[in-house]
Design an enzyme around this catalytic site. Sequence first.
Site, PDB file in Angstrom:
ATOM      1  N   LYS A 264       0.848  -1.203   0.000  1.00 18.90           N
ATOM      2  CA  LYS A 264       0.000   0.000   0.000  1.00 18.90           C
ATOM      3  C   LYS A 264       0.879   1.248   0.000  1.00 18.90           C
ATOM      4  O   LYS A 264       2.080   1.174   0.286  1.00 18.90           O
ATOM      5  CB  LYS A 264      -0.918  -0.019   1.222  1.00 18.90           C
TER       6      LYS A 264
ATOM      7  N   ARG B 148     -11.209  -0.234  14.375  1.00 23.58           N
ATOM      8  CA  ARG B 148     -10.868   0.578  13.208  1.00 23.58           C
ATOM      9  C   ARG B 148     -11.678   0.063  12.025  1.00 23.58           C
ATOM     10  O   ARG B 148     -12.650   0.676  11.612  1.00 23.58           O
ATOM     11  CB  ARG B 148      -9.353   0.482  12.967  1.00 23.58           C
TER      12      ARG B 148
ATOM     13  N   TYR C  87      16.042  29.410  10.496  1.00 22.00           N
ATOM     14  CA  TYR C  87      14.841  30.068  11.035  1.00 22.00           C
ATOM     15  C   TYR C  87      14.801  29.970  12.559  1.00 22.00           C
ATOM     16  O   TYR C  87      15.147  28.948  13.136  1.00 22.00           O
ATOM     17  CB  TYR C  87      13.587  29.371  10.508  1.00 22.00           C
TER      18      TYR C  87
ATOM     19  N   MET D 119      11.981  24.329   4.287  1.00 22.80           N
ATOM     20  CA  MET D 119      11.200  23.591   3.288  1.00 22.80           C
ATOM     21  C   MET D 119      12.095  22.847   2.293  1.00 22.80           C
ATOM     22  O   MET D 119      11.840  21.694   1.962  1.00 22.80           O
ATOM     23  CB  MET D 119      10.273  24.550   2.539  1.00 22.80           C
TER      24      MET D 119
HETATM   25  C1  PLP Z   1      -0.580  -1.754   6.861  1.00 20.86           C
HETATM   26  C2  PLP Z   1      -1.163  -3.056   7.254  1.00 20.86           C
HETATM   27  C3  PLP Z   1      -0.354  -4.205   7.313  1.00 20.86           C
HETATM   28  C4  PLP Z   1       1.142  -4.134   7.215  1.00 20.86           C
HETATM   29  O1  PLP Z   1       1.635  -3.626   8.448  1.00 20.86           O
HETATM   30  P1  PLP Z   1       3.194  -3.481   8.738  1.00 20.86           P
HETATM   31  O2  PLP Z   1       3.249  -3.091  10.165  1.00 20.86           O
HETATM   32  O3  PLP Z   1       3.695  -2.427   7.829  1.00 20.86           O
HETATM   33  O4  PLP Z   1       3.814  -4.802   8.465  1.00 20.86           O
HETATM   34  C5  PLP Z   1      -0.983  -5.423   7.516  1.00 20.86           C
HETATM   35  N1  PLP Z   1      -2.328  -5.500   7.701  1.00 20.86           N
HETATM   36  C6  PLP Z   1      -3.110  -4.409   7.701  1.00 20.86           C
HETATM   37  C7  PLP Z   1      -4.574  -4.560   7.935  1.00 20.86           C
HETATM   38  C8  PLP Z   1      -2.562  -3.157   7.489  1.00 20.86           C
HETATM   39  O5  PLP Z   1      -3.345  -2.068   7.501  1.00 20.86           O
END
Ligand code: PLP
Length: 356
Positions: free
Chosen positions: A36, A130, A247, A295
């Site tokens: 992802k 969630r 800054y 930045m």
């Molecule tokens: C992002 C995610 C993972 C992977 O998690 P990592 O900690 O990056 O290995 C697995 N399952 C779900 C549901 C996730 O949202």
Amino acid sequence: MSHKGVLTIQLDRIAGNWRRLSAEVGAQCRTAAVVKADAYGLGADRVAPVLEAAGCGLFFVATLEEALALRRVIAADIAVLNGLVPGASSTYAQQRLLPVLNDGAQAGEWAAAIGRGARAILQLDTGMSRLGLPPEALAALALERLDLALVMSHLACADEPEHPLNARQHGRFTAMLARFPGIPASLAASSGIFLGSRFHFDLVRPGAALYGVNPVPNAASPVATVIRLEGRIIQVREIDSGEAVGYGASFVASRRSRVATVAVGYADGYLRAAGNQSITYIGEHSVPVIGRVSMDLLTLDVTEIPRDMCRPGDLVELLGERYGVDALGRDSGTIGYEILTSLGSRYERVHAGDLA
Ligand SMILES: *Cc1c(COP(=O)(O)O)cnc(C)c1O
């Protein structure tokens, strides 16, 4: 001379980490790959084919759009963590995208549109609140109308092995699995793999550990570093004791100093919170970031570094084996995951070690 920094992504090491995690869970358990957010910022179109060639047969993305882009580069199964987009069931089925059905409405829509004509994944909520169906929602589910490839849940505290929620989620998951005889189950992501074999079930879903984030934060990392980030010095100057840098004048030199300005800033994902906290490397020398990160620029104290090692045009190592995403995350008040996914679009990206 270019202003660009260089982000080198070692694809063979990502494949090596996948094999390392596969070996950890053993032959009885499958190892999927979470790609992802563009493979945590490292380029899903380059990473996924390499993992597919290494033997990975299931890839997880977050969104339908990510899944459709990934479908163009791999043939393996693709699961969509954020679930079913209303009205898009036939697209999922045609493209062999498995929706992670996250509530009763999604399960009902999929059952009505596709039924047992294509596989889906069901997510259960075991204590994270969630996504996924809570235990009490299972009774109303028309399970006989779904062809489930996997039942999964997600751990909230897997990076804290002693946290009581791990055992509680494991217990709830096991109890709920009684409703799904014969269907493969999955609970662990990267850190969950290292909670022991009872957390492995039939499939694990690592993301971060593939990309070199340490899944066991209080011990030596079992996975290899996969990225190297270099920024380019664009100016070097001498300042007197008492002069301020950056800054807010948050750094004031306590001696006559040499300051190198590097063309990487928070717009490139080098977080502002790292100012006066993080370090970089020039050759063997560790070099502190001084002053606020701006930045497009950050500033280094190179007083101790030989002049011929830090001239305009030279590269400075911002992330690598010695100081990686976990360390920069800690020094920026965040985690390695956020460092990885924040890496910006202004670097020259070099994908190395592509064996696919
Ligand atoms: C992002 C995610 C993972 C992977 O998690 P990592 O900690 O990056 O290995 C697995 N399952 C779900 C549901 C996730 O949202």
